[in-house]
Design an enzyme around this catalytic site. Structure first.
Site, PDB file in Angstrom:
ATOM      1  N   ARG A   1       0.730  -1.190  -0.099  1.00  0.00           N
ATOM      2  CA  ARG A   1       0.115  -0.079   0.113  1.00  0.00           C
ATOM      3  C   ARG A   1       0.964   1.266  -0.015  1.00  0.00           C
ATOM      4  O   ARG A   1       0.456   2.255  -0.528  1.00  0.00           O
ATOM      5  CB  ARG A   1      -0.860  -0.041   1.145  1.00  0.00           C
ATOM      6  CG  ARG A   1      -1.993  -1.091   0.857  1.00  0.00           C
ATOM      7  CD  ARG A   1      -3.103  -0.870   2.135  1.00  0.00           C
ATOM      8  NE  ARG A   1      -2.365  -1.190   3.369  1.00  0.00           N
ATOM      9  CZ  ARG A   1      -2.905  -1.428   4.539  1.00  0.00           C
ATOM     10  NH1 ARG A   1      -4.251  -1.706   4.331  1.00  0.00           N
ATOM     11  NH2 ARG A   1      -2.317  -1.557   5.535  1.00  0.00           N
TER      12      ARG A   1
ATOM     13  N   GLU B   1       5.767  -8.829  15.166  1.00  0.00           N
ATOM     14  CA  GLU B   1       5.060  -9.364  16.306  1.00  0.00           C
ATOM     15  C   GLU B   1       4.994 -10.687  16.250  1.00  0.00           C
ATOM     16  O   GLU B   1       5.370 -11.365  17.457  1.00  0.00           O
ATOM     17  CB  GLU B   1       3.842  -8.768  16.612  1.00  0.00           C
ATOM     18  CG  GLU B   1       2.983  -9.133  17.863  1.00  0.00           C
ATOM     19  CD  GLU B   1       1.884  -8.247  18.190  1.00  0.00           C
ATOM     20  OE1 GLU B   1       1.023  -8.641  19.013  1.00  0.00           O
ATOM     21  OE2 GLU B   1       1.631  -7.307  17.390  1.00  0.00           O
TER      22      GLU B   1
END
Length: 170
Positions: free
Chosen positions: A58, A95
């Site tokens: 994006r 993460e």
């Protein structure tokens, strides 16, 4: 123009408890999209930038029209296996796992002043990796530009020392 009117909240996406900021309504409105790109590009004097870079995917949506507006080359930072020829790479932790970005070895000349663009600043991990990759390739990061910053995720922490600009902050 109030760009917040073109950002849709999607609850529980991509998982329960997350309020996703969907930019598709903004992309679907040429006036709003054009305004956002103009505001992002207008924040940076063209004379202070040699190259605009963005990590897929994006980030490309905003970096490409900004590069055209500022008349600067666009350098895509891609996932492994997406660029032919010799590349520089940088692996980083997420993460839940790890990721890697690549850039063509000849895309950034030594000392080039690079603006790195993405749609959203969340935790800052991808942008920090993009900045490290630019520096590994010999460039100097002059700024990190975002459409949206999710301030509650403290994404600026891994970007200490870099100039950060966001059009919208939540």
């Amino acid at each position: 123009m109030d760009l917040r009117a073109f950002i849709r909240d999607v609850p529980d996406f991509p998982k329960p408890g997350v309020l996703f900021k969907d930019i598709m309504p903004l992309l679907g409105d040429p006036a709003a999209f054009g305004f956002a790109v103009a505001e992002l590009a207008g924040h940076y004097p063209a004379g202070g930038i040699d190259v605009i870079a963005a990590a897929e995917a994006r980030g490309f949506l905003f970096a490409a029209p900004m590069a055209l507006a500022l008349k600067k080359p666009l350098v895509p930072l891609r996932k492994p296996g997406k660029l032919p020829g010799e590349t520089h790479s940088f692996k980083y932790d997420l993460e839940y796992g790890s990721a890697e970005l690549h850039v063509h070895a000849d895309a950034i000349r030594p000392g080039a002043r690079v603006l790195v663009v993405d749609d959203v600043l969340a935790t800052g991990g991808t942008m920090a990796a993009a900045c490290k990759l630019i520096e590994l390739a010999g460039g100097s990061v002059v700024g990190c530009a975002f459409l949206i910053e999710l301030a509650f995720l403290n994404g600026r922490a891994p970007l200490v020392g870099y100039d950060i600009f966001s059009l919208l902050t939540y």
